[in-house]
Design an enzyme around this catalytic site. Sequence first.
Site, PDB file in Angstrom:
ATOM      1  N   CYS A  65      -8.233   2.319 -13.635  1.00 36.11           N
ATOM      2  CA  CYS A  65      -8.094   1.126 -12.786  1.00 36.11           C
ATOM      3  C   CYS A  65      -7.873  -0.124 -13.641  1.00 36.11           C
ATOM      4  O   CYS A  65      -8.680  -0.452 -14.517  1.00 36.11           O
ATOM      5  CB  CYS A  65      -9.341   0.972 -11.926  1.00 36.11           C
ATOM      6  SG  CYS A  65      -9.413  -0.573 -11.023  1.00 36.11           S
TER       7      CYS A  65
ATOM      8  N   CYS B 261     -10.769  -2.613 -13.407  1.00 36.37           N
ATOM      9  CA  CYS B 261     -11.939  -2.170 -14.203  1.00 36.37           C
ATOM     10  C   CYS B 261     -11.698  -2.450 -15.687  1.00 36.37           C
ATOM     11  O   CYS B 261     -12.618  -2.839 -16.406  1.00 36.37           O
ATOM     12  CB  CYS B 261     -12.218  -0.683 -13.969  1.00 36.37           C
ATOM     13  SG  CYS B 261     -13.039  -0.322 -12.397  1.00 36.37           S
TER      14      CYS B 261
ATOM     15  N   ASN C 142      -5.631  -7.692   0.776  1.00 40.39           N
ATOM     16  CA  ASN C 142      -4.672  -6.666   1.168  1.00 40.39           C
ATOM     17  C   ASN C 142      -5.369  -5.310   1.078  1.00 40.39           C
ATOM     18  O   ASN C 142      -5.970  -5.002   0.049  1.00 40.39           O
ATOM     19  CB  ASN C 142      -3.450  -6.709   0.255  1.00 40.39           C
ATOM     20  CG  ASN C 142      -2.723  -8.032   0.343  1.00 40.39           C
ATOM     21  OD1 ASN C 142      -2.588  -8.615   1.400  1.00 40.39           O
ATOM     22  ND2 ASN C 142      -2.265  -8.533  -0.800  1.00 40.39           N
TER      23      ASN C 142
ATOM     24  N   GLY D  66      -0.406  -3.772   2.300  1.00 37.04           N
ATOM     25  CA  GLY D  66       0.273  -4.354   1.144  1.00 37.04           C
ATOM     26  C   GLY D  66      -0.551  -4.339  -0.130  1.00 37.04           C
ATOM     27  O   GLY D  66      -0.277  -5.100  -1.059  1.00 37.04           O
TER      28      GLY D  66
ATOM     29  N   HIS E  28      -8.503  -1.659  -6.342  1.00 33.64           N
ATOM     30  CA  HIS E  28      -9.863  -2.120  -6.641  1.00 33.64           C
ATOM     31  C   HIS E  28     -10.052  -3.352  -5.768  1.00 33.64           C
ATOM     32  O   HIS E  28      -9.272  -4.307  -5.876  1.00 33.64           O
ATOM     33  CB  HIS E  28      -9.996  -2.442  -8.146  1.00 33.64           C
ATOM     34  CG  HIS E  28     -11.348  -2.925  -8.587  1.00 33.64           C
ATOM     35  ND1 HIS E  28     -12.031  -2.371  -9.663  1.00 33.64           N
ATOM     36  CD2 HIS E  28     -12.136  -3.922  -8.128  1.00 33.64           C
ATOM     37  CE1 HIS E  28     -13.183  -3.003  -9.836  1.00 33.64           C
ATOM     38  NE2 HIS E  28     -13.267  -3.960  -8.911  1.00 33.64           N
TER      39      HIS E  28
ATOM     40  N   HIS F 130     -10.297  -6.620  -4.000  1.00 33.87           N
ATOM     41  CA  HIS F 130     -10.140  -7.980  -4.518  1.00 33.87           C
ATOM     42  C   HIS F 130      -9.820  -8.933  -3.375  1.00 33.87           C
ATOM     43  O   HIS F 130      -9.141  -8.569  -2.425  1.00 33.87           O
ATOM     44  CB  HIS F 130      -9.057  -8.054  -5.598  1.00 33.87           C
ATOM     45  CG  HIS F 130      -7.724  -7.494  -5.199  1.00 33.87           C
ATOM     46  ND1 HIS F 130      -7.461  -6.144  -5.179  1.00 33.87           N
ATOM     47  CD2 HIS F 130      -6.575  -8.101  -4.809  1.00 33.87           C
ATOM     48  CE1 HIS F 130      -6.205  -5.943  -4.802  1.00 33.87           C
ATOM     49  NE2 HIS F 130      -5.652  -7.111  -4.564  1.00 33.87           N
TER      50      HIS F 130
ATOM     51  N   HIS G 293      -7.952 -12.469  -2.806  1.00 34.11           N
ATOM     52  CA  HIS G 293      -7.132 -13.562  -3.303  1.00 34.11           C
ATOM     53  C   HIS G 293      -7.720 -14.864  -2.764  1.00 34.11           C
ATOM     54  O   HIS G 293      -8.048 -14.946  -1.576  1.00 34.11           O
ATOM     55  CB  HIS G 293      -5.702 -13.456  -2.766  1.00 34.11           C
ATOM     56  CG  HIS G 293      -4.944 -12.257  -3.219  1.00 34.11           C
ATOM     57  ND1 HIS G 293      -3.949 -12.314  -4.175  1.00 34.11           N
ATOM     58  CD2 HIS G 293      -5.019 -10.956  -2.841  1.00 34.11           C
ATOM     59  CE1 HIS G 293      -3.438 -11.105  -4.358  1.00 34.11           C
ATOM     60  NE2 HIS G 293      -4.064 -10.261  -3.563  1.00 34.11           N
TER      61      HIS G 293
HETATM   62  P1  AMP Z   1      -2.487  -6.728  -4.030  1.00 32.65           P
HETATM   63  O1  AMP Z   1      -3.147  -5.421  -4.397  1.00 32.65           O
HETATM   64  O2  AMP Z   1      -1.276  -6.563  -3.178  1.00 32.65           O
HETATM   65  O3  AMP Z   1      -3.456  -7.696  -3.406  1.00 32.65           O
HETATM   66  O4  AMP Z   1      -1.937  -7.392  -5.349  1.00 32.65           O
HETATM   67  C1  AMP Z   1      -2.603  -7.344  -6.589  1.00 32.65           C
HETATM   68  C2  AMP Z   1      -2.535  -8.680  -7.260  1.00 32.65           C
HETATM   69  O5  AMP Z   1      -3.021  -8.499  -8.584  1.00 32.65           O
HETATM   70  C3  AMP Z   1      -1.133  -9.291  -7.370  1.00 32.65           C
HETATM   71  O6  AMP Z   1      -1.139 -10.615  -6.839  1.00 32.65           O
HETATM   72  C4  AMP Z   1      -0.870  -9.308  -8.891  1.00 32.65           C
HETATM   73  O7  AMP Z   1      -0.121 -10.429  -9.320  1.00 32.65           O
HETATM   74  C5  AMP Z   1      -2.270  -9.297  -9.460  1.00 32.65           C
HETATM   75  N1  AMP Z   1      -2.368  -8.707 -10.785  1.00 32.65           N
HETATM   76  C6  AMP Z   1      -1.910  -7.489 -11.175  1.00 32.65           C
HETATM   77  N2  AMP Z   1      -2.184  -7.265 -12.470  1.00 32.65           N
HETATM   78  C7  AMP Z   1      -2.831  -8.371 -12.915  1.00 32.65           C
HETATM   79  C8  AMP Z   1      -3.383  -8.759 -14.178  1.00 32.65           C
HETATM   80  N3  AMP Z   1      -3.323  -7.961 -15.264  1.00 32.65           N
HETATM   81  N4  AMP Z   1      -3.964  -9.965 -14.279  1.00 32.65           N
HETATM   82  C9  AMP Z   1      -4.041 -10.779 -13.203  1.00 32.65           C
HETATM   83  N5  AMP Z   1      -3.557 -10.470 -11.988  1.00 32.65           N
HETATM   84  C10 AMP Z   1      -2.956  -9.292 -11.846  1.00 32.65           C
HETATM   85 ZN    ZN Z   2     -11.650  -0.600 -10.598  1.00 34.83          ZN
END
Ligand code: AMP
Ligand code: ZN
Length: 124
Positions: free
Chosen positions: A12, A15, A98, A104, A109, A111, A113
């Site tokens: 992940c 993680c 999401n 989407g 993991h 999160h 926004h």
């Molecule tokens: P979502 O799963 O659709 O909510 O999108 C995942 C979010 O994680 C997106 O906005 C990406 O720009 C962000 N993201 C992916 N990898 C990284 C990273 N290494 N550092 C910061 N943000 C990330």
């Molecule tokens: Zn994770």
Amino acid sequence: MTATHSHSDLDCIFCKIIAGKIPSKKVYEDEEIYAFHDIHPWAPVHFLMIPKTHIASLAQVGDVHRGLLGRMMTLAPKLALQEGCNPYPQGGFRVLSNTGDEGGQEVQHLHFHVIGGPRPWLKG
Ligand code: AMP
Ligand code: ZN
């Protein structure tokens, strides 16, 4: 143990960020929560709040997570102001999770926004 319930998932990306194996721009950290800037921001303020324990998505939360989710939601407005969002009601921010393919979700993991700052934004 399944990936959904293990403390940390080796595959992940979030993680790995928590473990410091992938760099991130930290916004906040405590024993159970980590927040960092989204790598592809679509507004002047755009960071992600994640639990340090690996939970795949909001679809996997249960009663045991009530405290954690409450603390994340009460932390969001504080961090939003700290990161430059203007105060409510003229300012404000958006909290978004999401969930699943049709929701989407790209990173599996949980999160949230937190998005805000003066418009225009790239999306939303
Ligand atoms: P979502 O799963 O659709 O909510 O999108 C995942 C979010 O994680 C997106 O906005 C990406 O720009 C962000 N993201 C992916 N990898 C990284 C990273 N290494 N550092 C910061 N943000 C990330
Ligand atoms: Zn994770």
